[in-house]
Scaffold this motif. Structure first.
Motif, PDB file in Angstrom:
ATOM      1  N   GLU A  13       0.861  -1.182   0.000  1.00  0.00           N
ATOM      2  CA  GLU A  13       0.000   0.000   0.000  1.00  0.00           C
ATOM      3  C   GLU A  13       0.899   1.234   0.000  1.00  0.00           C
ATOM      4  O   GLU A  13       1.775   1.372   0.854  1.00  0.00           O
ATOM      5  CB  GLU A  13      -0.928   0.005   1.221  1.00  0.00           C
ATOM      6  N   THR A  56     -15.574  -2.990   0.071  1.00  0.00           N
ATOM      7  CA  THR A  56     -14.161  -3.109   0.411  1.00  0.00           C
ATOM      8  C   THR A  56     -13.442  -1.925  -0.227  1.00  0.00           C
ATOM      9  O   THR A  56     -14.056  -1.104  -0.920  1.00  0.00           O
ATOM     10  CB  THR A  56     -13.577  -4.464  -0.063  1.00  0.00           C
ATOM     11  N   TYR A  57     -12.162  -1.827   0.003  1.00  0.00           N
ATOM     12  CA  TYR A  57     -11.382  -0.726  -0.555  1.00  0.00           C
ATOM     13  C   TYR A  57     -11.219  -0.884  -2.066  1.00  0.00           C
ATOM     14  O   TYR A  57     -11.334  -1.974  -2.608  1.00  0.00           O
ATOM     15  CB  TYR A  57     -10.005  -0.641   0.117  1.00  0.00           C
ATOM     16  N   CYS A 117      -2.575  -2.595   8.538  1.00  0.00           N
ATOM     17  CA  CYS A 117      -3.458  -3.087   7.485  1.00  0.00           C
ATOM     18  C   CYS A 117      -3.302  -4.593   7.285  1.00  0.00           C
ATOM     19  O   CYS A 117      -3.612  -5.365   8.171  1.00  0.00           O
ATOM     20  CB  CYS A 117      -3.205  -2.292   6.202  1.00  0.00           C
ATOM     21  N   HIS A 118      -2.791  -5.040   6.135  1.00  0.00           N
ATOM     22  CA  HIS A 118      -2.563  -6.464   5.874  1.00  0.00           C
ATOM     23  C   HIS A 118      -1.180  -6.923   6.346  1.00  0.00           C
ATOM     24  O   HIS A 118      -0.853  -8.095   6.245  1.00  0.00           O
ATOM     25  CB  HIS A 118      -2.729  -6.773   4.383  1.00  0.00           C
ATOM     26  N   TYR A 137      -6.437  -4.613   9.050  1.00  0.00           N
ATOM     27  CA  TYR A 137      -7.588  -4.400   8.193  1.00  0.00           C
ATOM     28  C   TYR A 137      -8.622  -5.472   8.556  1.00  0.00           C
ATOM     29  O   TYR A 137      -8.258  -6.632   8.784  1.00  0.00           O
ATOM     30  CB  TYR A 137      -7.188  -4.478   6.713  1.00  0.00           C
ATOM     31  N   MET A 156     -10.629   3.342  11.746  1.00  0.00           N
ATOM     32  CA  MET A 156      -9.527   3.332  10.777  1.00  0.00           C
ATOM     33  C   MET A 156      -8.378   4.253  11.159  1.00  0.00           C
ATOM     34  O   MET A 156      -7.273   4.097  10.657  1.00  0.00           O
ATOM     35  CB  MET A 156     -10.028   3.693   9.379  1.00  0.00           C
ATOM     36  N   PRO A 169      -5.348  -0.554  11.699  1.00  0.00           N
ATOM     37  CA  PRO A 169      -6.153  -1.107  10.613  1.00  0.00           C
ATOM     38  C   PRO A 169      -5.836  -0.601   9.209  1.00  0.00           C
ATOM     39  O   PRO A 169      -6.035  -1.327   8.241  1.00  0.00           O
ATOM     40  CB  PRO A 169      -7.587  -0.761  10.999  1.00  0.00           C
ATOM     41  N   ALA A 170      -5.376   0.635   9.055  1.00  0.00           N
ATOM     42  CA  ALA A 170      -5.143   1.165   7.704  1.00  0.00           C
ATOM     43  C   ALA A 170      -4.434   2.511   7.789  1.00  0.00           C
ATOM     44  O   ALA A 170      -4.287   3.082   8.871  1.00  0.00           O
ATOM     45  CB  ALA A 170      -6.468   1.315   6.957  1.00  0.00           C
TER      46      ALA A 170
END
Length: 185
Positions: A13, A56-57, A117-118, A137, A156, A169-170
């Motif tokens: 990201e 979702t994003y 996030c991931h 996330y 978030m 989370p992001a």
């Protein structure tokens, strides 16, 4: 100041790669950004993930990011902390045994780790989350729970610290995550 290792890769990201990298450098920390099978000067492609009201994003192509260190030459003992950005890169980075060894080293040595996030997908693959309170996330919630961690559902822009682990989370959580991470450095 601390020396921070950032493990990143293609389609990380964009914001989660660029913003912490630049912010930590601006604060005076040394940050080495590495990617398996790449060397200093090589670039990785990034993705921009946005929250636009869909389920979702969304994803768009981001910038190219130049790595400033060589993965094959790194010595984990030279670093004080680890940063793991999100996006799609963690999906394949977690399949690399050396990446897993590096993460396990930082966890075993009780050095600060931040992941967003991931990025916690790397932590679950390394088996270092058991008993921890972790955010990520929301789509990562099932694997965080299967790894024996307590998933913490945050807004978030929120972040959580459990021991020497900071998760969020992001990318909207950069201010909170970086503040907590830097406090551990």
């Amino acid at each position: 100041m601390a020396r921070v290792l950032m493990i990143t890769g293609d389609f990380v990201e964009d914001y989660e790669n660029m913003v912490p990298f630049q912010a930590l450098l601006a604060m005076g920390h040394d940050v080495d950004a590495v990617c398996p099978d790449k060397k200093a000067g090589d670039t990785i492609a990034t993705s921009i993930h946005d929250f636009e009201g869909d389920q979702t994003y969304t994803e768009k192509r981001g910038h190219n990011f130049a790595l400033n260190a060589t993965f094959a030459e790194l010595n984990v003992n030279d670093y004080d902390a680890l940063y793991l950005p999100g996006g799609r890169a963690p999906e394949y980075l977690r399949l690399n045994p050396k990446v897993i060894e590096i993460i396990q080293h930082f966890a075993t040595a009780d050095k600060p780790i931040a992941s967003i996030c991931h990025g916690p997908q790397l932590l679950t693959a390394a088996g270092v989350l058991e008993g921890k309170k972790v955010s990520a996330y929301p789509a990562c919630q099932p694997e965080i729970k299967m790894a024996g961690a307590q998933y913490v559902d945050l807004p978030m822009d929120g972040a959580i610290t459990d021991g020497k682990l900071v998760t969020a989370p992001a990318w909207p959580a950069h201010p909170a995550m970086l503040k907590q991470f830097v406090a551990l450095l």
